[in-house]
Design an enzyme around this catalytic site. Structure first.
Site, PDB file in Angstrom:
ATOM      1  N   TRP A 131     -24.694 -29.640 -55.121  1.00 50.61           N
ATOM      2  CA  TRP A 131     -23.401 -29.911 -54.411  1.00 50.61           C
ATOM      3  C   TRP A 131     -23.555 -29.337 -53.096  1.00 50.61           C
ATOM      4  CZ3 TRP A 131     -18.292 -27.029 -53.998  1.00 50.61           C
ATOM      5  CH2 TRP A 131     -17.168 -27.786 -53.383  1.00 50.61           C
ATOM      6  N   ASP A 212     -20.593 -22.712 -62.252  1.00 52.05           N
ATOM      7  CA  ASP A 212     -19.668 -23.536 -61.546  1.00 52.05           C
ATOM      8  C   ASP A 212     -18.973 -24.816 -62.599  1.00 52.05           C
ATOM      9  OD1 ASP A 212     -18.272 -25.707 -60.057  1.00 52.05           O
ATOM     10  OD2 ASP A 212     -19.475 -25.600 -58.356  1.00 52.05           O
ATOM     11  N   LYS A 247     -10.576 -32.572 -61.455  1.00 53.49           N
ATOM     12  CA  LYS A 247     -11.029 -33.622 -62.132  1.00 53.49           C
ATOM     13  C   LYS A 247     -10.357 -33.854 -63.570  1.00 53.49           C
ATOM     14  CE  LYS A 247     -14.092 -32.824 -58.747  1.00 53.49           C
ATOM     15  NZ  LYS A 247     -14.486 -33.155 -57.613  1.00 53.49           N
TER      16      LYS A 247
HETATM   17  N1  KET Z   1     -17.992 -27.840 -57.623  1.00 54.81           N
HETATM   18  C1  KET Z   1     -18.536 -28.727 -57.791  1.00 54.81           C
HETATM   19  C2  KET Z   1     -19.642 -28.742 -58.374  1.00 54.81           C
HETATM   20  C3  KET Z   1     -17.999 -30.188 -57.274  1.00 54.81           C
HETATM   21  O1  KET Z   1     -18.769 -31.047 -57.300  1.00 54.81           O
HETATM   22  C4  KET Z   1     -16.697 -30.019 -56.536  1.00 54.81           C
HETATM   23  C5  KET Z   1     -16.016 -30.921 -55.794  1.00 54.81           C
HETATM   24  C6  KET Z   1     -16.118 -28.570 -56.395  1.00 54.81           C
HETATM   25  C7  KET Z   1     -16.701 -27.507 -57.203  1.00 54.81           C
HETATM   26  C8  KET Z   1     -14.743 -28.340 -55.820  1.00 54.81           C
HETATM   27  O2  KET Z   1     -13.742 -28.735 -56.709  1.00 54.81           O
HETATM   28  P1  KET Z   1     -12.184 -28.433 -56.367  1.00 54.81           P
HETATM   29  O3  KET Z   1     -11.658 -27.487 -57.473  1.00 54.81           O
HETATM   30  O4  KET Z   1     -11.320 -29.355 -55.919  1.00 54.81           O
HETATM   31  O5  KET Z   1     -12.205 -27.356 -55.223  1.00 54.81           O
HETATM   32  N2  KET Z   1     -16.893 -32.117 -55.764  1.00 54.81           N
HETATM   33  C9  KET Z   1     -16.266 -33.301 -55.212  1.00 54.81           C
HETATM   34  C10 KET Z   1     -15.357 -33.373 -54.052  1.00 54.81           C
HETATM   35  C11 KET Z   1     -16.058 -32.512 -53.020  1.00 54.81           C
HETATM   36  O6  KET Z   1     -16.936 -32.676 -52.443  1.00 54.81           O
HETATM   37  O7  KET Z   1     -15.082 -31.661 -52.413  1.00 54.81           O
HETATM   38  C12 KET Z   1     -17.694 -34.156 -55.123  1.00 54.81           C
HETATM   39  O8  KET Z   1     -18.747 -33.640 -55.088  1.00 54.81           O
HETATM   40  O9  KET Z   1     -17.484 -35.247 -54.376  1.00 54.81           O
END
Ligand code: KET
Length: 397
Positions: A131, A212, A247
């Site tokens: 990511w 993660d 998610k």
């Molecule tokens: N870790 C990973 C691997 C991930 O894909 C995301 C979000 C997050 C953490 C962040 O999640 P949050 O708990 O909402 O802070 N990924 C999607 C959105 C983004 O880029 O922020 C994506 O990869 O599209």
């Protein structure tokens, strides 16, 4: 002028693309860019269990104090049980420090700041690819970031031996960022045997794993997707795990996440929690009350919990059926291509191998948006757009 020397922001490869999608006037546009689950009608669902939790919060109509720096006690213990299982020794002996954070992103960054402060000689290794924001966040905390081998583009699989050998050469206390399930962007995960084979390397090299877990439930199931977390905890390793509800509960903007650090003893966990609180105070002071209310109620109430588990299973199954539909449509039109990776990869994403110019054509000519790395968010497909998307991809490959 004070700021005229600023560099213009180039934009974020995921978030800015999602913004561009929303600004696109074409009716038939398809959003496969951001990692968000959309239902078959193309909407972000509001889960019934989340609505009910919110209705109860509204009915209680309580005051809105600041949460403590570490977040809500009810949410923190619910997170520990969700990740480790209620009976886990590490949990019972009090050697896990858990904080509610501002999304898992907030947790990842707080953990990175903590590492920079208390293990300043440590450097960070992330999978190649990962990511995009992983590198940005750890570098933003002042840490040096390297990559370890991960994805095998020729086979569409995992370079496990190369990964293991790379980790076996790292200096002690190196931080190794690992996706606990549903690897972003490749959709290629370690098998259980591979996790088991990795544990001795992590232990013998005294590495510091940083898991993660952003897609819990989208791989095999809520419990099953916690396998890596539990395996590392059972092996007695010290490690970090940042987990997200964005998610799994479809509550993206509520910023619901947590950071847990599994320590060697309860006394060590107390020290760690204290310094994590100090890190939070310096960053954003305390996390969100509404997020805590949702997560603690959904996880803590047996009926809401059961409804949530069913919803997660339904979201996972819908993505699987879209994987099959896309695979079938593409294999029919372009039989000379092997699209088997759509079926073998897990979670929200597939890594298509499409080049940046092919991705640009998809967006410009067909209004199909995916990340320029060739990552597709399968959860943006639905019965109304999958055929059109398959035709667009077939036209550019
Ligand atoms: N870790 C990973 C691997 C991930 O894909 C995301 C979000 C997050 C953490 C962040 O999640 P949050 O708990 O909402 O802070 N990924 C999607 C959105 C983004 O880029 O922020 C994506 O990869 O599209």
């Amino acid at each position: 002028m004070m700021f005229s020397h600023l560099e213009p922001y180039a934009g974020d490869p995921i978030l800015s693309l999602n913004e561009a999608f929303h600004g696109d006037p074409r009716d038939h546009k398809v959003n496969l860019s951001i990692g968000i689950y959309f239902d078959d009608a193309g909407h972000i669902p509001v889960l019934a269990c989340v609505r009910e939790a919110e209705a109860r919060m509204l009915a209680e109509s309580g005051p809105k104090p600041y949460l403590p720096m570490e977040g809500s006690a009810a949410m923190r213990s619910a997170v520990q049980e969700l990740l480790f299982g209620a009976d886990h020794e590490a949990l019972r002996s009090g050697r896990i420090a858990t904080l509610q954070t501002v999304g898992s992103s907030g947790g990842l960054r707080v953990g990175a700041d903590f590492i920079k402060r208390w293990l300043p000689a440590s450097q960070v290794w992330v999978s190649d690819p990962t990511w995009d924001n992983h590198r940005a966040m750890f570098e933003g905390a002042g840490l040096t970031v390297h990559t370890y081998p991960y994805y095998d583009a020729t086979r569409g699989g995992l370079r496990f031996e190369a990964l293991r050998e790379a980790l076996a050469r790292l200096p002690a206390r190196s931080v190794v960022l690992l996706h606990a399930c549903c690897h972003n962007p490749t959709g290629v995960d370690l098998t259980r045997e591979q996790w088991r084979a990795l544990v001795p390397v992590l232990r013998e090299r005294e590495l510091l794993p940083y898991l993660d877990l952003a897609y819990q439930g989208y791989g095999e199931g809520i419990e099953e997707d916690a396998f890596a977390v539990r395996e590392l905890a059972c092996a007695g390793l010290t490690f970090f795990v940042a987990n997200s509800f964005s998610k799994s509960m479809s509550v993206y903007g509520e910023r619901a996440g947590a950071l847990s650090v599994v320590c060697g003893s309860a006394a060590e966990a107390d020290l760690v929690l204290g310094q994590l609180k100090a890190t939070v105070r310096r960053n954003y002071s305390s996390p969100a009350l509404h997020a805590a209310g949702i997560v603690s109620r959904v996880l803590g109430d047996p009926a809401l919990r059961a409804a949530w588990e069913a919803d997660v299973a339904a979201m996972r199954d819908r993505i699987t059926s879209m994987r099959r539909a896309l695979h079938q449509a593409l294999s029919a039109t372009r039989p000379e291509h092997d699209f088997g990776y759509f079926l073998s990869q897990r979670g929200m994403f597939s890594y298509t191998g499409l080049s940046a110019p092919q991705v640009d054509r998809l967006r410009e000519e067909f209004a199909v948006y995916l990340v320029r790395s060739g990552r597709i968010c399968m959860a943006g497909l639905n019965t109304g757009n999958v055929e059109r998307t398959a035709a667009a991809i077939a036209a550019v490959v």
